[in-house]
Write a protein that holds these residues in place. Structure first.
Motif, PDB file in Angstrom:
ATOM      1  N   ASP A  59       0.852  -1.181   0.000  1.00  8.01           N
ATOM      2  CA  ASP A  59       0.000   0.000   0.000  1.00  8.01           C
ATOM      3  C   ASP A  59       0.894   1.240   0.000  1.00  8.01           C
ATOM      4  OD1 ASP A  59      -1.859   1.968   0.307  1.00  8.01           O
ATOM      5  OD2 ASP A  59      -2.626   1.279   2.239  1.00  8.01           O
ATOM      6  N   PRO A  60       0.735   2.156  -0.975  1.00 13.04           N
ATOM      7  CA  PRO A  60       1.653   3.311  -1.025  1.00 13.04           C
ATOM      8  C   PRO A  60       1.487   4.269   0.136  1.00 13.04           C
ATOM      9  CG  PRO A  60      -0.115   3.565  -2.610  1.00 13.04           C
ATOM     10  CD  PRO A  60      -0.252   2.182  -2.064  1.00 13.04           C
ATOM     11  N   THR A  61       0.405   4.180   0.883  1.00 11.10           N
ATOM     12  CA  THR A  61       0.190   5.086   2.016  1.00 11.10           C
ATOM     13  C   THR A  61       0.604   4.471   3.348  1.00 11.10           C
ATOM     14  OG1 THR A  61      -2.092   4.321   2.301  1.00 11.10           O
ATOM     15  CG2 THR A  61      -1.724   6.179   0.808  1.00 11.10           C
ATOM     16  N   TYR A  62       0.983   3.188   3.363  1.00  9.04           N
ATOM     17  CA  TYR A  62       1.360   2.551   4.621  1.00  9.04           C
ATOM     18  C   TYR A  62       2.706   3.091   5.092  1.00  9.04           C
ATOM     19  CZ  TYR A  62       2.759  -0.963   8.015  1.00  9.04           C
ATOM     20  OH  TYR A  62       3.191  -1.590   9.169  1.00  9.04           O
ATOM     21  N   GLN A  63       2.766   3.513   6.355  1.00 10.60           N
ATOM     22  CA  GLN A  63       3.977   4.102   6.930  1.00 10.60           C
ATOM     23  C   GLN A  63       4.619   3.123   7.908  1.00 10.60           C
ATOM     24  OE1 GLN A  63       3.050   7.898   8.672  1.00 10.60           O
ATOM     25  NE2 GLN A  63       1.969   8.640   6.842  1.00 10.60           N
ATOM     26  N   ASN A  64       5.809   2.707   7.573  1.00 15.93           N
ATOM     27  CA  ASN A  64       6.613   1.866   8.464  1.00 15.93           C
ATOM     28  C   ASN A  64       7.568   2.785   9.219  1.00 15.93           C
ATOM     29  OD1 ASN A  64       8.329  -0.019   9.685  1.00 15.93           O
ATOM     30  ND2 ASN A  64       8.153  -1.453   7.970  1.00 15.93           N
ATOM     31  N   ARG A  65       7.103   3.261  10.384  1.00 17.44           N
ATOM     32  CA  ARG A  65       7.869   4.280  11.118  1.00 17.44           C
ATOM     33  C   ARG A  65       9.201   3.757  11.647  1.00 17.44           C
ATOM     34  NH1 ARG A  65       5.061   8.910  12.371  1.00 17.44           N
ATOM     35  NH2 ARG A  65       3.463   9.218  10.773  1.00 17.44           N
ATOM     36  N   GLU A  66       9.393   2.454  11.631  1.00 20.41           N
ATOM     37  CA  GLU A  66      10.657   1.901  12.093  1.00 20.41           C
ATOM     38  C   GLU A  66      11.727   1.906  11.010  1.00 20.41           C
ATOM     39  OE1 GLU A  66       9.868  -1.971  13.528  1.00 20.41           O
ATOM     40  OE2 GLU A  66       8.616  -1.311  15.222  1.00 20.41           O
ATOM     41  N   MET A  67      11.347   2.197   9.755  1.00 19.81           N
ATOM     42  CA  MET A  67      12.310   2.148   8.656  1.00 19.81           C
ATOM     43  C   MET A  67      12.207   3.383   7.768  1.00 19.81           C
ATOM     44  SD  MET A  67      12.013  -1.889   7.588  1.00 19.81           S
ATOM     45  CE  MET A  67      13.502  -1.808   6.592  1.00 19.81           C
ATOM     46  N   PRO A  68      12.354   4.590   8.317  1.00 12.65           N
ATOM     47  CA  PRO A  68      12.342   5.783   7.457  1.00 12.65           C
ATOM     48  C   PRO A  68      13.684   5.954   6.740  1.00 12.65           C
ATOM     49  CG  PRO A  68      12.679   6.419   9.732  1.00 12.65           C
ATOM     50  CD  PRO A  68      12.482   4.926   9.744  1.00 12.65           C
ATOM     51  N   ASP A  69      13.625   6.426   5.496  1.00 13.98           N
ATOM     52  CA  ASP A  69      14.824   6.663   4.676  1.00 13.98           C
ATOM     53  C   ASP A  69      15.688   5.421   4.572  1.00 13.98           C
ATOM     54  OD1 ASP A  69      14.168   9.341   4.190  1.00 13.98           O
ATOM     55  OD2 ASP A  69      15.064   9.981   6.082  1.00 13.98           O
ATOM     56  N   CYS A  70      15.041   4.278   4.413  1.00 12.45           N
ATOM     57  CA  CYS A  70      15.780   3.022   4.275  1.00 12.45           C
ATOM     58  C   CYS A  70      16.380   2.939   2.873  1.00 12.45           C
ATOM     59  CB  CYS A  70      14.858   1.841   4.533  1.00 12.45           C
ATOM     60  SG  CYS A  70      15.654   0.224   4.359  1.00 12.45           S
ATOM     61  N   PRO A  71      17.624   2.509   2.737  1.00  8.88           N
ATOM     62  CA  PRO A  71      18.217   2.386   1.400  1.00  8.88           C
ATOM     63  C   PRO A  71      17.645   1.177   0.662  1.00  8.88           C
ATOM     64  CG  PRO A  71      19.746   1.582   3.050  1.00  8.88           C
ATOM     65  CD  PRO A  71      18.578   2.149   3.810  1.00  8.88           C
ATOM     66  N   PRO A  72      17.881   1.078  -0.640  1.00  7.47           N
ATOM     67  CA  PRO A  72      17.421  -0.114  -1.375  1.00  7.47           C
ATOM     68  C   PRO A  72      18.028  -1.381  -0.807  1.00  7.47           C
ATOM     69  CG  PRO A  72      18.039   1.636  -2.888  1.00  7.47           C
ATOM     70  CD  PRO A  72      18.470   2.095  -1.530  1.00  7.47           C
ATOM     71  N   MET A  73      17.219  -2.413  -0.728  1.00 13.85           N
ATOM     72  CA  MET A  73      17.631  -3.683  -0.143  1.00 13.85           C
ATOM     73  C   MET A  73      18.098  -4.621  -1.249  1.00 13.85           C
ATOM     74  SD  MET A  73      14.433  -3.971   2.544  1.00 13.85           S
ATOM     75  CE  MET A  73      15.021  -5.432   3.371  1.00 13.85           C
ATOM     76  N   SER A  74      19.144  -5.385  -0.944  1.00 13.24           N
ATOM     77  CA  SER A  74      19.723  -6.291  -1.939  1.00 13.24           C
ATOM     78  C   SER A  74      18.809  -7.494  -2.159  1.00 13.24           C
ATOM     79  CB  SER A  74      21.105  -6.756  -1.476  1.00 13.24           C
ATOM     80  OG  SER A  74      21.012  -7.407  -0.211  1.00 13.24           O
ATOM     81  N   LEU A  75      18.897  -8.057  -3.357  1.00 10.22           N
ATOM     82  CA  LEU A  75      18.089  -9.210  -3.747  1.00 10.22           C
ATOM     83  C   LEU A  75      19.011 -10.391  -4.009  1.00 10.22           C
ATOM     84  CD1 LEU A  75      15.175 -10.140  -4.495  1.00 10.22           C
ATOM     85  CD2 LEU A  75      15.730  -9.547  -6.849  1.00 10.22           C
TER      86      LEU A  75
END
Length: 274
Positions: A59-75
């Motif tokens: 959901d584009p409006t869901y806020q994960n307040r524990e991970m603000p400004d998180c960098p891209p995660m590796s795959l």
């Protein structure tokens, strides 16, 4: 191959060449590789915009307040023995320094990424442990999902603006160029008045007139629609010049001699020609 086979092959080729094709198919066949590649990319973008709930992970409006400004995660690609859990996986990240907002990956844990799960192309088991392919914003919202959903507004705004400007410009320009006289004079003077309006101050006036209770998307669409209604003048002047040169062509004179109405001549001969 004997003579009869060669003649049959030539006749078949001539029949295929003479087979009627639509205008779109003909233009696609004659278009260059650059045009085909650009049209394919544009079609892909519109497909992504139309099916954004499927292509977006969360959901584009869901806020994960524990991970603000998180960098891209590796795959990572799973080993063949772990394909039952998921074809791809990543390592969950947690904030190491809240002040600097630095993140570290927990390599001791595995976060499985599921394909075609819960109505999405790819997602994780829960939004509380997400996979941020492009990272997150300052409120912890998935940037990839927000870009995919935002493309719906961006692509539709461009399409609506072009359709309004194109339809008004080509209709009014063809009418002015074919009829001429007083009608042409009045239309061209009105188009010059509209072209002289400063866009910046007009936008300021629109911002004051539009109700404040409207949503951002509705306001954006309204501004684009209004600006499209006043930006047809330059395009109409170009079409007017082309229509003036077309109205003396033999097929237009023949249609007029056969008793065709002005509207039929404009819609069936002038507009397709220009």
């Amino acid at each position: 191959m004997n003579v009869d086979d060669a003649m049959q092959a030539n006749l078949h080729g001539a029949a295929v060449a003479a087979r009627p094709t639509s205008g779109v198919a003909r233009e696609w066949r004659l278009a260059s590789r650059t045009v085909r590649f650009s049209a394919s990319c544009l079609a892909l973008f519109y497909l992504l915009a139309a099916a954004s709930p499927f292509f977006a992970s969360y959901d584009p409006t869901y806020q994960n307040r524990e991970m603000p400004d998180c960098p891209p995660m590796s795959l990572h690609l799973s080993a063949p023995s772990d394909w039952t859990r998921g074809l791809f996986y990543t390592h969950p990240m947690h904030m190491q320094d809240p002040t600097a907002r630095t993140f570290v990956a927990d390599t001791s844990r595995r976060l499985d990424i599921h394909l075609f799960a819960r109505g999405h192309l790819f997602t994780t088991d829960s939004e509380r442990e997400p996979y941020f392919m492009l990272g997150s914003d300052g409120l912890g919202r998935d940037l990839y999902s927000r870009i995919v959903y935002g493309s719906r507004v961006s692509m539709c705004v461009g399409l609506i603006g072009v359709l309004i400007t194109f339809s008004l410009g080509i209709t009014i320009g063809a009418l002015s160029g074919y009829i001429g006289g007083t009608v042409d004079f009045l239309i061209m003077r009105w188009s010059e008045i509209e072209m002289s309006l400063p866009s910046f101050y007009f936008l300021l006036a629109l911002a004051a007139v539009i109700p404040s209770g409207m949503s951002t998307v509705a306001t954006f669409f309204m501004i684009v629609a209004i600006m499209s209604f006043i930006s047809w003048a330059g395009f109409a002047r170009i079409i007017r010049g082309m229509a003036s040169s077309v109205r003396s062509r033999p097929y237009v004179e023949a249609a007029r001699a056969l008793g065709a109405s002005r509207w039929r001549i404009i819609t069936r001969h002038i507009i397709p020609s220009v």
